[in-house]
Structure formats: structure tokens, C-alpha cells
Design an enzyme around this catalytic site. Structure first.
Site, PDB file in Angstrom:
ATOM      1  N   HIS A  60      -5.984 -59.402 -24.210  1.00  0.00           N
ATOM      2  CA  HIS A  60      -4.598 -59.827 -24.326  1.00  0.00           C
ATOM      3  C   HIS A  60      -4.243 -60.102 -25.779  1.00  0.00           C
ATOM      4  O   HIS A  60      -5.119 -60.344 -26.624  1.00  0.00           O
ATOM      5  CB  HIS A  60      -4.362 -61.101 -23.505  1.00  0.00           C
ATOM      6  CG  HIS A  60      -4.364 -60.861 -22.027  1.00  0.00           C
ATOM      7  ND1 HIS A  60      -4.065 -61.847 -21.122  1.00  0.00           N
ATOM      8  CD2 HIS A  60      -4.614 -59.746 -21.287  1.00  0.00           C
ATOM      9  CE1 HIS A  60      -4.131 -61.363 -19.889  1.00  0.00           C
ATOM     10  NE2 HIS A  60      -4.465 -60.084 -19.977  1.00  0.00           N
ATOM     11  N   GLU A  62      -2.757 -62.685 -27.188  1.00  0.00           N
ATOM     12  CA  GLU A  62      -3.090 -64.031 -27.677  1.00  0.00           C
ATOM     13  C   GLU A  62      -4.568 -64.131 -28.062  1.00  0.00           C
ATOM     14  O   GLU A  62      -4.912 -64.749 -29.073  1.00  0.00           O
ATOM     15  CB  GLU A  62      -2.762 -65.081 -26.612  1.00  0.00           C
ATOM     16  CG  GLU A  62      -1.280 -65.170 -26.264  1.00  0.00           C
ATOM     17  CD  GLU A  62      -0.903 -64.315 -25.074  1.00  0.00           C
ATOM     18  OE1 GLU A  62       0.008 -64.723 -24.330  1.00  0.00           O
ATOM     19  OE2 GLU A  62      -1.514 -63.234 -24.882  1.00  0.00           O
ATOM     20  N   ARG A 217       0.348 -34.426 -26.059  1.00  0.00           N
ATOM     21  CA  ARG A 217      -0.282 -33.709 -27.165  1.00  0.00           C
ATOM     22  C   ARG A 217       0.250 -34.201 -28.505  1.00  0.00           C
ATOM     23  O   ARG A 217       0.413 -33.425 -29.454  1.00  0.00           O
ATOM     24  CB  ARG A 217      -0.064 -32.200 -27.001  1.00  0.00           C
ATOM     25  CG  ARG A 217      -0.680 -31.653 -25.720  1.00  0.00           C
ATOM     26  CD  ARG A 217      -0.632 -30.153 -25.619  1.00  0.00           C
ATOM     27  NE  ARG A 217       0.722 -29.621 -25.496  1.00  0.00           N
ATOM     28  CZ  ARG A 217       1.398 -29.549 -24.358  1.00  0.00           C
ATOM     29  NH1 ARG A 217       0.879 -30.021 -23.233  1.00  0.00           N
ATOM     30  NH2 ARG A 217       2.613 -29.027 -24.322  1.00  0.00           N
TER      31      ARG A 217
END
Length: 363
Positions: A60, A62, A217
Site C-alpha cells: 500500500h 502508506e 504494447r
């Protein structure tokens, strides 16, 4: 213990949140089933940590920012684009991590709609004595994570329609020839658009006519391969089509009857044919998808519009004129009055090479 009163929002706060929002966009389209979040940690008017949600949703934002900040996090302010999580999943709650690191203030742009959180993260921070300021950058934060919000509230992903047309709204000649209506730079921008979505969707008519690969791509793209989705109610797509080639990425075929389709995963949706689209949208959300890019032809585009499922439009328009006998970007909508028309608001328009890209949002 309750948190201290909210602090006045300063110009520095606005700059830090703007930086956090920019970080949140970094891996948009590759964090599903999680939201795409940015975090900046500042102490004594200096940035000491920054992070963003990584591929697959872990780690995450944080956690990344706290890792960078180290001991400097103590007494600092954290700027996050979405409420820190407060539940135990594959990782401990980010709210607890911020508290344990000694963060004293959290500026949070938006509330997490996940029923496991929805205000619980902010409440936990306040209970630990942190100052929590909510709402700075909310509009932009909710735009970035609109798909995650829809998945939690409407039980479907965000659907963005991408079309590349002539100036008169045609996607191919009567014969089906369409290479190339838009220029090289616009086509490159199309792959950039693919990179910002979890999955790419077309109908079986597009597969039968063009046999597309539907992979991303974009040079330098290092995220997960995009899930390629085909709506194939009648079971016409098979192993001979590139979209079922596992070497180009995962693929999923939605049908109303069984049958193999190369290496593609086939999901059978029962019920009335008129409910097929809604059932597919619900299944996509249940499997974790938050952002789906529709690149199908006019029939698929019209079907999603009729169902009220188009949230954004990316319209690439060239200077070519193809005439009324060419294939339209949108199929029949059966509108009786102008008041029944589907309404979108232009977010921005920009020139890309010889073409123009207009991005629109459903209000």
C-alpha cells in the site's frame, strides 16, 4: 481519546496533496482489485517519504511512504488520497501503521467506500489522538478511483469507451477496412489508455472481423498483462483467434452456452439475453475488476450506452471523411426525443499529431 481539532488547510497542504494525487495515478490500471492510492509524508515543510500502491495492490501507498520516511515519520503529516485502511487483509491496517510510526496529522482526500473501512480508518486515527483533515483533493481523488468506488457501490467496474473515428463519426469503410483512420501518435495514445485500465473488452463481431490481440504494447509498460474480455453470447470465438492466445495475456469469454475457446477462460451467464450485459458487468466486479476499456464496435458501444454503463469516453477523431455508407461508431440507440439522448460533459480536448482526443465524463 479523540483526535485534536482539524487544522487550517494551507498552501503547503495543497501542494502536498497535489503530489500525492500525482503518485496515485502512477500505476492506475494495475492495482486492481485495490484502489490506486498516493501518499506523501512531510515534516518541517520537507518531504520525508512518498509512496503509491504497487502492481496487484501491494504494498500500500502508506507502507511505502513510511518505509522511506523511517524515523522522520515521527511528528510528521501524512497526505493520503484515500482513507487509510482499518481492516486486516493480506497486510496489517495502514491506519495502525501511521499511528505506530508517530504520525501526528493525516490529510485524507476521500473516504474509502469498501464496507470493511468506510470511515473506520479515520475514526481509528482520531481515537489515537491524530488530527484528521478530510476532503482536500476529494474530487480528483474520487475521479482517479471512480472504478473502485463503483465496484463497491454499484457492484460493477467503471466502463470507459474508446473510439477512433473519422470526422463524421465512422470507424471503418463499408467493407470493414479501418487501417488506419487515426495516425501513429493517436494509436500510441490508445495503448497508453490501455495501460490505465484493468481489462480491455470487445464484442465477438470485432474479433471475427479484425482478430485483434488486445494486449498493451506501450513501450516501457511493465505492469501485469491486461485481461482481455470478449462478449461472445453465441459462442463464435475459438482457438484460432489471437484473443485466446495465452502468450499474449489472460483472456475471458462470456457466453450463454458452454464450449471451449483456446486458452481463454469461458464463463457462462444464464438468464434472459437482455440481462447478459448486466450479468457480465456484475461478474467483472465480483472478480475484482475496477476499470474496463471498451474497444468494441458500434453494436457493443450502443448496448453499453443503452444500459447506462458508459462512465467515460475517449474519442479520437481524425480529419478523414468517410460518408454515410461507412460503419458508424455507435449502433442504433432507438431514441424518440432529444431529451432521451445520453449526455456527457467534455473534460478536456487535445491535439495528438494530426488527430484530436476528446475525453468526456458522464455527469
Amino acid at each position: 481519546m479523540t483526535g485534536a481539532p482539524a487544522a487550517p488547510v494551507s498552501a503547503f497542504d495543497r501542494r502536498m496533496m497535489a503530489a500525492a494525487l500525482a503518485l496515485a495515478e502512477r500505476e492506475l490500471g494495475d492495482t486492481w482489485p485495490n484502489p490506486s492510492v498516493g501518499c506523501v509524508i512531510a515534516r518541517n515543510a520537507h518531504i520525508v517519504g512518498r509512496g503509491w500502491t504497487r502492481s496487484g495492490g501491494r504494498p500500500h501507498a502508506e507502507a511505502e511512504a513510511l518505509k522511506m520516511a523511517g524515523a522522520e515519520a515521527k511528528g510528521a503529516t501524512a497526505y493520503v488520497t484515500l482513507e487509510p485502511c482499518s481492516h486486516h487483509g493480506r497486510t496489517p491496517p495502514c491506519a495502525d501503521a501511521l499511528i505506530e510510526a508517530g504520525i501526528v496529522r493525516v490529510v485524507s482526500a476521500a473516504t474509502d467506500p469498501d464496507p470493511r473501512v468506510v470511515g473506520g480508518g479515520h475514526a481509528r486515527l482520531r481515537a489515537a489522538g491524530l488530527v484528521v483533515d478530510e476532503g482536500l483533493g476529494r474530487v480528483e481523488a474520487e475521479r482517479i478511483n471512480r472504478g473502485f468506488i463503483l465496484r463497491n457501490t454499484a457492484k460493477r467496474p467503471l466502463f470507459a469507451l474508446k473510439v477512433a473515428t473519422s470526422v463524421d463519426g465512422r470507424i471503418a469503410l463499408k467493407s470493414g477496412a479501418s487501417r488506419w483512420i487515426t495516425g501513429e501518435r493517436a494509436r500510441a495514445a490508445g495503448h497508453s489508455l490501455r495501460s490505465r485500465h484493468d481489462a480491455i473488452l470487445v464484442g465477438s463481431e470485432t474479433v471475427l472481423a479484425d482478430n485483434p490481440s488486445l494486449n498493451c504494447r506501450l513501450p516501457g509498460y511493465a505492469g501485469r498483462p491486461k485481461l482481455r474480455i470478449v462478449l461472445d453470447r453465441r459462442g463464435r470465438v475459438g482457438a484460432a483467434h489471437r484473443v485466446t492466445d495465452a502468450s499474449l495475456g489472460p483472456s475471458r469469454i462470456y457466453r450463454q452456452s458452454s464450449g471451449s475457446a483456446g486458452a481463454a477462460e469461458v464463463r457462462i451467464l444464464g438468464g434472459d439475453p437482455g440481462e447478459f450485459l448486466a450479468a457480465a458487468a456484475s461478474d467483472m466486479a465480483a472478480s475484482g475488476l475496477t476499470r474496463v476499456l471498451i474497444e468494441g464496435g458500434g453494436t457493443v458501444a450502443a448496448a453499453f450506452l443503452k444500459a447506462g454503463l458508459i462512465d467515460e469516453v475517449a474519442w479520437f477523431s481524425s480529419g478523414l471523411a468517410l460518408g454515410s455508407d461507412a460503419r458508424p461508431a455507435l449502433g442504433q440507440l432507438d431514441l424518440d426525443q432529444l431529451t432521451d439522448a445520453h449526455h456527457f460533459v467534455i473534460r478536456h480536448s487535445t491535439r495528438i499529431g494530426e488527430d484530436v482526443l476528446t475525453v468526456l465524463d458522464r455527469p
